[in-house]
Design a protein around this motif. Structure first.
Motif, mmCIF file in Angstrom:
data_model
loop_
_atom_site.group_PDB
_atom_site.id
_atom_site.type_symbol
_atom_site.label_atom_id
_atom_site.label_comp_id
_atom_site.label_asym_id
_atom_site.label_seq_id
_atom_site.Cartn_x
_atom_site.Cartn_y
_atom_site.Cartn_z
ATOM 1 N N LEU A 35 12.129 -53.549 28.230
ATOM 2 C CA LEU A 35 11.789 -52.134 28.024
ATOM 3 C C LEU A 35 10.914 -51.982 26.779
ATOM 4 C CD1 LEU A 35 15.167 -50.395 28.897
ATOM 5 C CD2 LEU A 35 13.070 -50.433 30.254
ATOM 6 N N PRO A 36 9.940 -51.050 26.809
ATOM 7 C CA PRO A 36 8.926 -51.017 25.748
ATOM 8 C C PRO A 36 9.399 -50.398 24.438
ATOM 9 C CG PRO A 36 8.471 -49.337 27.403
ATOM 10 C CD PRO A 36 9.618 -50.134 27.918
ATOM 11 N N THR A 37 10.135 -49.276 24.492
ATOM 12 C CA THR A 37 10.451 -48.550 23.260
ATOM 13 C C THR A 37 11.941 -48.660 22.939
ATOM 14 O OG1 THR A 37 10.895 -46.457 24.394
ATOM 15 C CG2 THR A 37 8.609 -46.922 23.769
ATOM 16 N N PHE A 38 12.265 -48.364 21.665
ATOM 17 C CA PHE A 38 13.662 -48.416 21.235
ATOM 18 C C PHE A 38 14.496 -47.354 21.933
ATOM 19 C CE2 PHE A 38 17.016 -46.912 18.361
ATOM 20 C CZ PHE A 38 17.743 -48.082 18.213
ATOM 21 N N GLU A 39 13.933 -46.166 22.138
ATOM 22 C CA GLU A 39 14.663 -45.098 22.826
ATOM 23 C C GLU A 39 15.008 -45.507 24.252
ATOM 24 O OE1 GLU A 39 15.935 -42.363 21.708
ATOM 25 O OE2 GLU A 39 15.252 -42.815 19.674
ATOM 26 N N ASP A 40 14.060 -46.152 24.946
ATOM 27 C CA ASP A 40 14.333 -46.625 26.304
ATOM 28 C C ASP A 40 15.429 -47.681 26.301
ATOM 29 O OD1 ASP A 40 12.408 -44.956 27.296
ATOM 30 O OD2 ASP A 40 10.822 -46.474 27.282
ATOM 31 N N LYS A 41 15.398 -48.575 25.336
ATOM 32 C CA LYS A 41 16.427 -49.611 25.251
ATOM 33 C C LYS A 41 17.802 -48.990 25.022
ATOM 34 C CE LYS A 41 13.128 -52.799 23.043
ATOM 35 N NZ LYS A 41 12.957 -53.803 24.102
ATOM 36 N N LYS A 42 17.868 -48.023 24.094
ATOM 37 C CA LYS A 42 19.132 -47.378 23.784
ATOM 38 C C LYS A 42 19.668 -46.610 24.993
ATOM 39 C CE LYS A 42 21.155 -43.996 20.599
ATOM 40 N NZ LYS A 42 20.897 -43.047 19.492
#
Length: 378
Positions: free
Chosen positions: A205-212
């Motif tokens: 996943l590209p962004t930290f928000e998406d990962k979280k």
């Protein structure tokens, strides 16, 4: 054109019309999109049907891994490697299943062998109930005969007796053993891999928000689905114990067998209880001579099933994870067609998993609402 330019703020110029963007999608494109989506769903379902040997054990293994995942995760905190904990868990599961099958195999095989005799004797003893139904059937046939113009034509019935029944049973048993071995192997690797797939998902996943968000969704789905499976399994086991004790008190032979049967069949809503009541009533008809005692056996099973379905299950499971009854029936028919008997056992947990997933994905929330039962349990 100069007058129009003078009304615009400095630096803004009129843009040419976006011919492609300003035109809404035509009806033909919408129909084509719906048709392609329908064809994709049909192809997917048919692929699942053809790949039953692969997809059914995989589905059962995934459900069991969700059910058992907290145990390896807890053992990992005390420094027990996940492959070791997976080996211990599977050893316990295999030993328990083996012991249970050994304990119940002989009485089950005996009743299967006596099945034709059981049906004949049950039909004879239940003739008091059957006679009025036969009279109604004869009356209907007389009415149909009176309104039929072509009475002379009679269709000759041809019965084909299959002489290779033992061979078919051997084939079915071999398929069950192969599917069970495949499921256990997949379950071992799923348990021993731990959070490998979640880690891979987070990594791509590209962004930290998406990962979280991905971690939160996966953990919530896993938690709620595991809680649902544990709760429903506990309720079904309790019902099986109640049925077994009730059958023992009523003098039914092989009471533990009927308790295990009740616990397993309860995973199939509606249809499972009907099958269970029919089976114990037939056995009671062979065992007892008194019609009242025969009906008491079936009535006790049915009463326990009604209590489980209308009181215990809604009270403990709650209405948030309850499914629309129509959806349950359609799911049983659909997954029964796709994967046979095994599909009827996994149909409801599959639909619960789909509902939980849709509830957590905003664009799919309407589907989750459609799958759910009426609020308030009505």
């Amino acid at each position: 054109m100069q007058a129009v330019d003078s009304c615009l703020p400095p630096g803004d110029k009129p843009r040419p019309p976006n011919i492609q963007g300003d035109i809404p999608p035509s009806g033909g494109q919408t129909i084509r999109s719906v048709a392609l989506t329908g064809l994709f769903i049909l192809a997917l379902l048919y692929t699942l049907h053809l790949g039953q040997v692969v997809f059914l054990p995989l589905t059962i293994a995934v459900m069991l891994s969700v059910l058992l995942a907290p145990i390896p995760r807890w053992l990992r905190r005390i420094h027990v490697p996940e492959p070791v904990s997976a080996t211990l868990l599977l050893s316990i599961v295999v030993f328990g299943l083996g012991y249970g099958m050994t304990f119940l195999a002989e009485p089950a095989a005996g009743w299967l062998e006596k099945a034709p005799h059981v049906f004949r004797e049950a039909e004879y003893k239940l003739r008091v109930i059957k006679k009025p139904m036969q009279e109604l059937s004869k009356a209907g046939e007389l009415i149909a005969t009176a309104t039929t113009l072509d009475e002379a034509k009679k269709v000759q019935k041809v019965e084909i007796h299959n002489g290779i029944w033992p061979a078919r049973m051997f084939t079915i048993t071999s398929e069950l053993l192969m599917g069970g071995a495949t499921m256990l192997i997949l379950l071992f690797f799923l348990l021993s891999s731990g959070d490998l797939f979640l880690e891979k998902l987070v990594k791509i996943l590209p962004t930290f928000e998406d990962k979280k968000r991905a971690v939160e969704i996966v953990r919530e789905i896993e938690h709620r689905l595991a809680r649902y499976l544990v709760t429903v399994s506990g309720i079904n086991i309790a019902l099986g114990i109640a049925v077994g004790v009730g059958m023992h008190l009523l003098g039914m032979p092989n009471a533990p067998l009927w308790g295990v049967m009740a616990a397993m069949l309860t995973f199939i809503p509606y249809l499972g209880h009907m099958i269970g009541v029919s089976v114990v009533t037939l056995v009671a008809a062979v065992t007892f001579d008194d019609l009242g005692q025969i009906l008491t056996v079936g009535g006790l099973y049915w009463a326990l099933a009604v209590i489980e379905g209308t009181l215990v299950n809604p009270m403990i499971v709650g209405h948030r994870l309850e499914l629309n009854p129509v959806i349950i029936v359609v799911a049983l028919m659909l997954w029964g067609w796709i994967w046979g008997i095994g599909g009827t056992f996994v149909a409801v947990p599959l639909m619960v998993g789909v509902k939980i997933f849709c509830d957590h994905i905003e664009p799919l929330a309407p589907i989750g609402e459609f799958l759910g039962a009426r609020e308030g349990g009505g």
